[in-house]
Every structure is written in structure tokens, then in C-alpha cells.
Design an enzyme around this catalytic site. Structure first.
Site, PDB file in Angstrom:
ATOM      1  N   ARG A   1      71.871  63.989  12.083  1.00 45.54           N
ATOM      2  CA  ARG A   1      72.380  65.330  12.357  1.00 45.54           C
ATOM      3  C   ARG A   1      71.299  66.315  12.815  1.00 45.54           C
ATOM      4  O   ARG A   1      71.598  67.449  13.133  1.00 45.54           O
ATOM      5  CB  ARG A   1      73.040  65.908  11.096  1.00 45.54           C
ATOM      6  CG  ARG A   1      74.355  65.236  10.737  1.00 45.54           C
ATOM      7  CD  ARG A   1      75.050  66.018   9.637  1.00 45.54           C
ATOM      8  NE  ARG A   1      76.288  65.389   9.248  1.00 45.54           N
ATOM      9  CZ  ARG A   1      76.394  64.386   8.382  1.00 45.54           C
ATOM     10  NH1 ARG A   1      75.319  63.903   7.830  1.00 45.54           N
ATOM     11  NH2 ARG A   1      77.571  63.876   8.080  1.00 45.54           N
TER      12      ARG A   1
ATOM     13  N   HIS B   1      77.197  59.664  -0.816  1.00 40.38           N
ATOM     14  CA  HIS B   1      77.834  59.070   0.359  1.00 40.38           C
ATOM     15  C   HIS B   1      77.844  57.545   0.302  1.00 40.38           C
ATOM     16  O   HIS B   1      78.008  56.882   1.326  1.00 40.38           O
ATOM     17  CB  HIS B   1      77.148  59.564   1.632  1.00 40.38           C
ATOM     18  CG  HIS B   1      77.298  61.040   1.841  1.00 40.38           C
ATOM     19  ND1 HIS B   1      76.453  61.786   2.654  1.00 40.38           N
ATOM     20  CD2 HIS B   1      78.194  61.928   1.328  1.00 40.38           C
ATOM     21  CE1 HIS B   1      76.826  63.052   2.630  1.00 40.38           C
ATOM     22  NE2 HIS B   1      77.868  63.161   1.826  1.00 40.38           N
TER      23      HIS B   1
ATOM     24  N   CYS C   1      90.537  38.211   1.223  1.00 40.50           N
ATOM     25  CA  CYS C   1      91.930  38.485   1.615  1.00 40.50           C
ATOM     26  C   CYS C   1      92.124  38.657   3.114  1.00 40.50           C
ATOM     27  O   CYS C   1      93.270  38.814   3.559  1.00 40.50           O
ATOM     28  CB  CYS C   1      92.431  39.731   0.884  1.00 40.50           C
ATOM     29  SG  CYS C   1      91.805  41.292   1.561  1.00 40.50           S
TER      30      CYS C   1
END
Length: 254
Positions: free
Chosen positions: A24, A111, A147
Site C-alpha cells: 500500500r 490479517h 473435500c
């Protein structure tokens, strides 16, 4: 009486000396390549297989897992080993605080972590290195081995909320510390950035170590613009020499 409870709140600037880009900052990836933001935006990631393939390619090329702690990370861990109670709240997902020697239970990763992957369907977790090995072996978008669901890094993407338990613990230590050091963060991403004001309002000494101005500079007791790799170790050495605080930290049990 013991030493003051110190909270180190770290952002991307903490890890640039370790070779991890500041996404950023003024020269950050998001400013140079707005399309790159899609690979860390949950809705795009889940809807578009090509975005996922680009994300995996980027992770393989960046080699973030090879990054090593720098002088700033090591100084934080050294302060903790020296007997000063330290808690780390981090916006980073690189795991470098733990690699430097900070106990995992004293590091709150707002985060998440890029060192693990999670299935978006069954929530099974595994190591990022395993997933990247599958990418290198020819799987451009590896699915969950349990899965078949979509795998993503165990990070909080844009569009996902922070883990409420981690955030709650971060708030508790921010409100209970004696010294709150915001380092390498623009203090613009909410709700994480508000931890600085919470600490100051609760009576903590607020110190900001960052190259750029932040919205909380006026609230700080001290603002340091020097390079983090030298400024933070010097600051922590000074704090380690401090005498007992004025009262017991209310958040020291977090």
C-alpha cells in the site's frame, strides 16, 4: 513492580527490510498494478479460476516463505526475552515475528498468516509449502485434498472480516498496555488502526515509527521518521531500560 507492558503494532514497513514489498506504500504493488488487488479480494478469488491461478503463480514467484526476520523483528523478540512483557499485534501475514523468536501466543495476527492454507468449504488447514509444491508440480489451482473445495491462503482477504477473537484480544492488550508502538503502518486500515487511539485514550504512551505521516501523529507522544531497521532497535533498547510503570497493566493477562 514489573516492567511496562509494551505493545508493538506492526505494519508492512516492518518487513520491507526482509524483502517483502509494501503493497500500500507510495511504490506499493496495489498502486503500480490495480489488477493485482483482485488476487487478494475474496469475491474475485472465489468467482474466477484465472484470478486464483494468478494468485498461486504470484505466491510461488514472491517466495515470501523464504524471507527471514530483520533487525526490527529480532529487537522485538530480544526485548521479550529480556523480561519486558511484550505483545505483538500485526497487520502482516509473513510470520516473521514468530521466526524471530516471539512466542506465537503473544503475537496476534489480525490479517491471518500466509504460511498456511485453508479450505473455503471444509476449513481444513495445511501448510502453504505443501500447496506451493503442488503448484510447482503442475496444479495451477490446487483444490482441497479432503473435500475438493477451493483453497486459499489463511489470510484475511479484502471482503472478509477480521477474526473476532483475535481482534478482541488485540483490543484488550491495546487498552491495557503502558507503551504502544505503531511501526511501519500507515494507520489507515480500520478497525486495526483505531487500536492506536484506544491505547492512547487508556493512558498508554503512543510512539509512531513510520516514514510517512499517519492520521494519529498528533495524538502520539513521540513520532520517529528514521529507518525502522535502526530506529526500532534503538527505541526498544531505551524502553528495556525503563523502570517500573505507574501501575499494573490491566491487559497483561491477554
Amino acid at each position: 513492580m514489573g516492567k511496562p507492558l509494551v505493545v508493538v503494532f506492526s505494519g508492512a514497513g516492518m518487513s520491507t527490510d526482509s524483502g517483502i514489498p509494501d503493497y500500500r506504500g507510495p511504490q506499493g504493488l496495489w498502486r503500480r498494478d490495480p489488477e493485482a488487488e483482485k488476487v487478494v479480494t475474496y469475491a474475485y478469488y472465489m468467482a474466477d479460476p484465472e484470478v486464483r491461478r494468478r494468485s498461486w503463480r504470484m505466491r510461488a514467484e514472491v517466495e515470501a516463505l523464504a524471507a527471514r526476520p530483520n533487525a526490527a523483528h529480532l529487537a522485538v523478540a530480544e526485548l521479550e526475552r529480556g523480561g519486558t512483557p511484550v505483545r505483538v499485534i500485526t497487520q502482516n501475514v509473513d510470520g516473521l515475528h514468530q521466526l524471530a523468536g516471539m512466542p506465537s501466543r503473544k503475537v496476534f495476527e489480525l490479517h491471518g498468516t500466509a504460511r498456511a492454507v485453508v479450505c473455503t468449504a471444509c476449513h481444513a488447514r495445511s501448510g502453504m509449502d505443501e500447496a506451493l509444491a503442488r503448484v510447482a508440480a503442475g496444479e495451477p489451482d490446487p483444490g482441497c485434498l479432503a473435500c475438493g473445495g477451493v483453497l486459499k491462503s489463511a489470510t484475511v482477504m479484502f471482503g472478509q472480516r477480521l477474526d473476532p477473537e483475535v481482534l478482541s484480544k488485540a483490543v484488550a492488550v491495546a487498552k491495557g498496555c503502558h507503551v504502544f508502538i505503531a511501526v511501519g503502518t500507515t494507520l489507515q486500515v480500520q478497525p486495526a488502526a483505531s487500536l492506536a487511539s484506544m491505547a492512547a485514550e487508556a493512558g498508554a504512551r503512543l510512539i509512531i515509527v513510520n516514514a510517512e505521516e499517519t492520521p494519529y501523529d498528533a495524538l502520539a507522544d513521540e513520532v520517529i521518521r528514521e529507518p525502522i531497521g535502526t530506529a526500532l532497535p534503538a527505541l526498544l533498547a531505551r524502553i528495556g531500560d525503563l523502570g517500573p510503570p505507574p501501575g499494573p497493566p490491566s491487559g497483561s493477562d491477554a
